[in-house]
Design an enzyme around this catalytic site. Structure first.
Site, short mmCIF file in Angstrom:
data_model
loop_
_atom_site.label_atom_id
_atom_site.label_comp_id
_atom_site.label_asym_id
_atom_site.label_seq_id
_atom_site.Cartn_x
_atom_site.Cartn_y
_atom_site.Cartn_z
CE1 TYR A 1 -2.95 -3.16 0.41
CE2 TYR A 1 -3.33 -2.67 2.58
CZ TYR A 1 -3.65 -3.31 1.55
OH TYR A 1 -4.46 -4.57 1.61
CG HIS B 1 -0.35 -8.74 0.29
ND1 HIS B 1 0.04 -7.21 0.19
CD2 HIS B 1 -1.84 -8.69 0.06
CE1 HIS B 1 -1.39 -6.77 0.17
NE2 HIS B 1 -2.06 -7.59 0.06
#
Length: 268
Positions: free
Chosen positions: A57, A117
């Site tokens: 992010y 992730h």
């Protein structure tokens, strides 16, 4: 706030908040950082204590600054972040360096949960990366370890050849794609499911059905969806750049859906 006890006995708030566009220009994922922590500040004020972050992010420092400057003690927060494997795995040295960067950016000396992730097409590397997470877990730097976007074959690989069972699998689950089969596989193996993007797909006929259900309880379509997920023990991490809507996502503990409601929602 309701908590879920993970398979390592750590308790996680069943509602957290997604942060992937927080602190960014235009609220865009690819936006540059604005230099403030507004959305994080609102979330803390609204009562959120579970914050979902990730290296991908590119704004871990926004979350870290917001949490650090608040009056809430660190031990009252549940912080998750994730190793950025979107483009694969770049080796053990890289993984260690990225983990240390995350600890610095989030201004903490431990994570409540740390996830891989994304899976990639190399079983040996996945197991090596998982072994690194296991090491941090054993040292107490990670209180829990898990995965994100893993399919059944990736879960089975770790269950078969890893030493520690993942506590969560964070996956897409929302209207139009509840992902029931994968959630069932997680559950069967004692792995909790975290739903990312839980408010996606609320439009058209689905929005009409959800709104009709919500009218019975004085709730919005979004609140009905979140309630549906937590009633089946799925952890949710909704995201909003609006303070009032953030608060609405927490206001789902004063009603219960019926079996008929569940049937209508599950078919959407």
């Amino acid at each position: 706030m309701k908590h879920i006890k993970l398979n390592d006995a750590v308790e996680i708030p069943i509602i957290g908040i997604g942060t992937n566009t927080y602190g960014k220009e235009g609220n865009q994922f690819s936006g540059t950082l604005r230099g403030d922590t507004e959305e994080v500040d609102w979330a803390i004020e609204n009562g959120y204590r579970h914050f979902d972050s990730a290296q991908l992010y590119n704004n871990e420092e926004v979350v870290g600054e917001g949490l650090a400057k608040s009056s809430v003690p660190r031990e009252n927060f549940f912080i998750t972040t994730k190793l950025n494997t979107m483009d694969g795995y770049k080796g053990a040295e890289w993984a260690h360096a990225e983990i240390e960067k995350s600890l610095e950016k989030l201004q903490t000396d431990y994570f409540d949960s740390f996830l891989i992730h994304f899976p990639w097409d190399n079983d040996d590397e996945i197991l090596e990366a998982w072994g690194i997470l296991e090491n941090y877990y054993e040292r107490g730097v990670f209180k829990s370890i898990g995965v994100s976007n893993f399919e059944t074959e990736h879960i089975d690989l770790i269950l078969e050849k890893g030493d520690i069972r993942p506590v969560v699998n964070q996956i897409k689950s929302n209207v139009g794609n509840w992902n029931d089969e994968l959630i069932g596989h997680n559950y069967k193996n004692g792995i909790a499911t975290v739903a990312w993007g839980p408010l996606g797909g609320i439009e058209g006929e689905a929005e009409q059905v959800l709104s009709e259900i919500g009218e019975q309880y004085g709730k919005t379509a979004a609140q009905v969806v979140l309630r549906y997920q937590i009633e089946r023990e799925v952890i949710v991490i909704p995201k909003s750049h609006n303070k009032d809507r953030q608060a609405e996502s927490l206001d789902i503990f004063d009603f219960e859906l019926t079996a008929e409601d569940h049937g209508r929602i599950s078919s959407l």
